[in-house]
Design a protein around this motif. Structure first.
Motif, PDB file in Angstrom:
ATOM      1  N   LEU A  13       2.439 -37.193 -26.281  1.00 44.56           N
ATOM      2  CA  LEU A  13       3.132 -38.472 -26.142  1.00 44.56           C
ATOM      3  C   LEU A  13       2.981 -39.234 -27.460  1.00 44.56           C
TER       4      LEU A  13
ATOM      5  N   ASN B 264       7.983 -45.250 -27.480  1.00 43.04           N
ATOM      6  CA  ASN B 264       7.263 -44.055 -27.028  1.00 43.04           C
ATOM      7  C   ASN B 264       8.267 -42.973 -26.641  1.00 43.04           C
ATOM      8  N   THR B 265       7.854 -41.732 -26.800  1.00 42.43           N
ATOM      9  CA  THR B 265       8.694 -40.626 -26.350  1.00 42.43           C
ATOM     10  C   THR B 265       8.838 -40.705 -24.836  1.00 42.43           C
ATOM     11  N   LEU B 266       9.977 -40.315 -24.368  1.00 43.94           N
ATOM     12  CA  LEU B 266      10.297 -40.477 -22.949  1.00 43.94           C
ATOM     13  C   LEU B 266      10.109 -39.154 -22.217  1.00 43.94           C
ATOM     14  N   ARG B 267       9.021 -39.103 -21.434  1.00 34.65           N
ATOM     15  CA  ARG B 267       8.771 -37.947 -20.563  1.00 34.65           C
ATOM     16  C   ARG B 267       8.315 -38.473 -19.206  1.00 34.65           C
ATOM     17  N   PRO B 268       9.229 -38.998 -18.408  1.00 36.58           N
ATOM     18  CA  PRO B 268       8.860 -39.672 -17.154  1.00 36.58           C
ATOM     19  C   PRO B 268       8.088 -38.756 -16.215  1.00 36.58           C
ATOM     20  N   ARG B 269       7.128 -39.354 -15.551  1.00 31.53           N
ATOM     21  CA  ARG B 269       6.377 -38.641 -14.521  1.00 31.53           C
ATOM     22  C   ARG B 269       6.451 -39.430 -13.222  1.00 31.53           C
TER      23      ARG B 269
ATOM     24  N   HIS C  35       3.687 -44.300 -17.306  1.00 33.45           N
ATOM     25  CA  HIS C  35       4.979 -43.790 -16.848  1.00 33.45           C
ATOM     26  C   HIS C  35       5.383 -42.465 -17.482  1.00 33.45           C
ATOM     27  N   ASN C  36       4.597 -41.964 -18.437  1.00 32.68           N
ATOM     28  CA  ASN C  36       4.995 -40.744 -19.140  1.00 32.68           C
ATOM     29  C   ASN C  36       3.893 -39.694 -19.109  1.00 32.68           C
TER      30      ASN C  36
END
Length: 354
Positions: free
Chosen positions: A286, A303-308, A277-278
């Motif tokens: 990440l 986890n760091t949040l960087r949605p894709r 998801h990131n």
């Protein structure tokens, strides 16, 4: 504008109470007619007898009814049946006796008599019939409470078993993301040509991952140490794929409780979700962090949040609900999910084996 369909009017809300009161008054009328046949000649005495009976019946019913609700908040039949039985008898008898005394005291005062007559021999005998009504009301109310609690427990158990079966079926169907094997083989192809020694280690870690999946799928729980060892192997394979775009932090082995257990593949699901998801890049890696609290009671995966954006069918959105259902089958401790602006955090209870 019309009211929403789900809105309940005051009249509708009062209907159950109205039905209950009418039923209790009907019972009171029947008891009055059968217990005071000589009152037929004096309507005034018949009315007084009916009012007294109604006060007894309604008071005893409400006392026992509210005692059921009050006891349900503190002591359940399932958790402590012996203690609940004793408390039920004590609360029911004390509350009912208070109602009987108050009603009889009101009758004495109405007659203009001395309140001390309340405890005279003639009045003591008059407690027997109200106590019989108490026993009937108490048996009905508390039996109803027990049966409702038992039915609720059966329904909850059936629902949990169904959810557990669905979770296990999904776990077996998608033990590892199919893309994982595809990506692993691609990475292995490159390693065989460029770094043969690392390729050998990659193959060993890949075999450990699948051996663990095969061994753990038939088990309800696995040692936390084994689950973390599996996570290390899984993340080693992912590190080969992502390189510097993936940063991982694992707990020290000394922090792992020796008797701690978790459902199998719990970490794999959370790690796979984080990677799926990131987005991850060298400029914006990440960060994955697995931590155990100082008491060894909670396992946190963040986890760091960087949605894709995901492609169609890439995510079914049932991983976390299934994991939550598996935990609900094992413990009352909840799975906590938290999303901040910067991180996605899931905290799993660490179970203990005696």
């Amino acid at each position: 504008m019309s009211a929403p369909a789900s809105t309940v009017s005051p009249a509708q809300a009062s209907r159950p109470w109205l039905r209950l009161m009418l039923m209790l008054l009907a019972v009171s009328a029947a008891i009055s007619l059968f217990t005071c046949r000589q009152c037929f000649d004096t309507p005034r005495e018949l009315l007084i007898n009916f009012l007294l009976t109604a006060l007894y019946t309604v008071g005893l019913w409400l006392t026992n009814g509210y005692s059921v609700d009050w006891l349900n908040k503190y002591v359940g039949w399932k958790q402590a049946p012996g203690k609940r039985l004793v408390l039920t008898l004590v609360v029911s008898l004390v509350g009912s006796l208070a109602v009987i005394v108050l009603v009889r005291l009101g009758y004495i005062l109405y007659r203009g008599q001395d309140p001390r007559r309340l405890f005279s021999a003639a009045y003591i005998d008059g407690y027997i019939f109200p106590l019989v009504i108490t026993v009937i009301c108490s048996l009905f109310m508390h039996s109803r409470s027990f049966l409702l609690g038992w039915r609720e427990a059966v329904v909850r158990n059936e629902r949990l078993q169904k959810e557990m079966a669905q979770a296990e079926a999904e776990s077996l169907r998608q033990q590892l993301d199919p893309h994982f094997m595809f990506n692993a083989l691609n990475a292995l192809t490159s390693l065989v040509e460029e770094e043969p020694k690392l390729a050998v280690r990659f193959i060993r870690q890949l075999s450990q991952v699948y051996r663990y999946v095969l061994d753990a799928r038939q088990r309800e729980v696995v040692p936390l140490a084994d689950e973390l060892e599996f996570a290390q192997s899984y993340l080693f394979l992912q590190n080969i794929r992502y390189g510097e775009a993936l940063r991982v932090e694992l707990p020290e082995s000394s922090a792992v409780p020796a008797n701690g257990v978790v459902p199998p593949l719990s970490l794999q699901l959370l790690l796979e979700n984080a990677l799926k998801h990131n987005a991850a890049s060298i400029s914006q890696p990440l960060h994955l962090r697995i931590a155990i609290d100082s008491a060894g009671k909670c396992l946190t995966v963040s986890n760091t949040l960087r949605p894709r954006r995901l492609g169609p069918g890439e995510s079914l959105g049932i991983g976390l609900p299934n994991l939550t259902a598996r935990y609900a089958h094992l413990t009352a401790e909840p799975v906590r999910v938290e999303r901040t602006e910067a991180e996605f955090i899931v905290t799993l209870p660490v179970l203990s084996i005696c």
